[in-house]
Design a protein around this motif. Structure first.
Motif, PDB file in Angstrom:
ATOM      1  N   GLU A  28      41.221  11.940  33.048  1.00  0.00           N
ATOM      2  CA  GLU A  28      41.527  12.393  31.693  1.00  0.00           C
ATOM      3  C   GLU A  28      42.323  11.317  30.952  1.00  0.00           C
ATOM      4  O   GLU A  28      43.305  10.802  31.480  1.00  0.00           O
ATOM      5  CB  GLU A  28      42.341  13.688  31.728  1.00  0.00           C
ATOM      6  N   PHE A  30      44.428  10.296  27.471  1.00  0.00           N
ATOM      7  CA  PHE A  30      45.164  10.775  26.304  1.00  0.00           C
ATOM      8  C   PHE A  30      45.597   9.559  25.496  1.00  0.00           C
ATOM      9  O   PHE A  30      46.146   8.605  26.058  1.00  0.00           O
ATOM     10  CB  PHE A  30      46.389  11.587  26.732  1.00  0.00           C
ATOM     11  N   ARG A  59      42.266  15.023  22.632  1.00  0.00           N
ATOM     12  CA  ARG A  59      43.298  14.292  23.368  1.00  0.00           C
ATOM     13  C   ARG A  59      43.652  12.957  22.694  1.00  0.00           C
ATOM     14  O   ARG A  59      44.046  12.014  23.353  1.00  0.00           O
ATOM     15  CB  ARG A  59      42.876  14.059  24.829  1.00  0.00           C
TER      16      ARG A  59
END
Length: 249
Positions: A28, A30, A59
């Motif tokens: 993930e 960000f 994000r």
């Protein structure tokens, strides 16, 4: 793996987009990046006005402040976890030698290191007609090793990638000052002088093993930077000075 990315060239910078794409397969991602360019902001933070952030995608957040502001906002306000890694870049232009003290790119990584999070600042050593692909791909490979092996608390890696291609990788030290600072004079329409800061860099004087020398010779430079600036070797001698001063009448 959860990765936080910042930069100093702003949320719309192509180097940021290239880095985001290159590491997206690792986990993930960000993004917390300045709303506008913050080159040369160093580790400055915003104290005399309110800070705001805006969600600009999944994000992805823009912050109307410096790279240090952006990382602090991510870690202290928006995210409810500490990421496994922070990446700062990819910067348009090198961050070598004494310029690491002024660099907003390095500052983003330094802010993460302050929080004990492994971090990498990455720059391409050119400013025009850039292809960020090779630097982004290398950073993605390095990111895996950094997360697996870790870094000591308070340490970040400063990576500079030659352009348009590189031959090999070298672990280096931060170069001592070799540049000559310049104030280039110009004049506005009314004839009043103004000045642009610039520098001349005699690369032939770069010491072997330094970041400047590696990039000059076409190699990626990786410099581990420690952000505890205490000169430990001077402490015993300074203590004797203090003791002597106390004894003086």
């Amino acid at each position: 793996m959860r990765i936080l990315i910042t930069n100093d060239d702003g949320i719309g910078a192509p180097g940021l987009a290239a880095l985001e794409k290159a590491v997206s397969s690792l986990g993930e991602v960000f993004v917390f990046a300045p709303l506008v360019e913050q080159s040369g902001s160093s580790r400055g933070i915003t104290l005399r006005r309110p800070l705001r952030f805006h969600k600009v995608g999944e994000r992805r957040y823009s912050v109307d402040g410096t790279p240090a502001d952006a990382v602090m906002m991510a870690l202290c306000l928006v995210l409810d976890f500490h990421p496994d890694l922070v990446l700062s870049g990819i910067n348009n232009g090198p961050n070598l030698g004494e310029n690491v003290f002024y660099s907003g790119t390095v500052a983003g990584a330094a802010e993460a290191a302050k929080h004990g999070i492994p971090a990498i600042a990455v720059s391409v050593a050119e400013r025009e007609n850039l292809d960020f692909g090779p630097a982004a791909a290398f950073t993605a490979e390095l990111a895996v090793h950094v997360v697996e092996q870790g870094l000591p608390p308070g340490v970040a890696l400063n990576v500079n990638v030659p352009h348009p291609r590189y031959e090999g990788v070298e672990v280096t030290r931060q170069s001592r000052k070799i540049s000559r600072n310049l104030m280039v004079e110009g004049h506005d329409p009314r004839g009043r002088p103004h000045y642009w800061m610039d520098e001349q860099i005699p690369l032939e004087t770069a010491e072997p093993g330094s970041d400047y020398a590696a990039v000059r010779d076409g190699r990626i430079s990786i410099t581990p930077l420690r952000f505890d600036n205490t000169a430990e070797d001077l402490i015993p001698n300074l203590r004797t000075w203090v003791t002597a001063a106390r004894r003086s009448p």
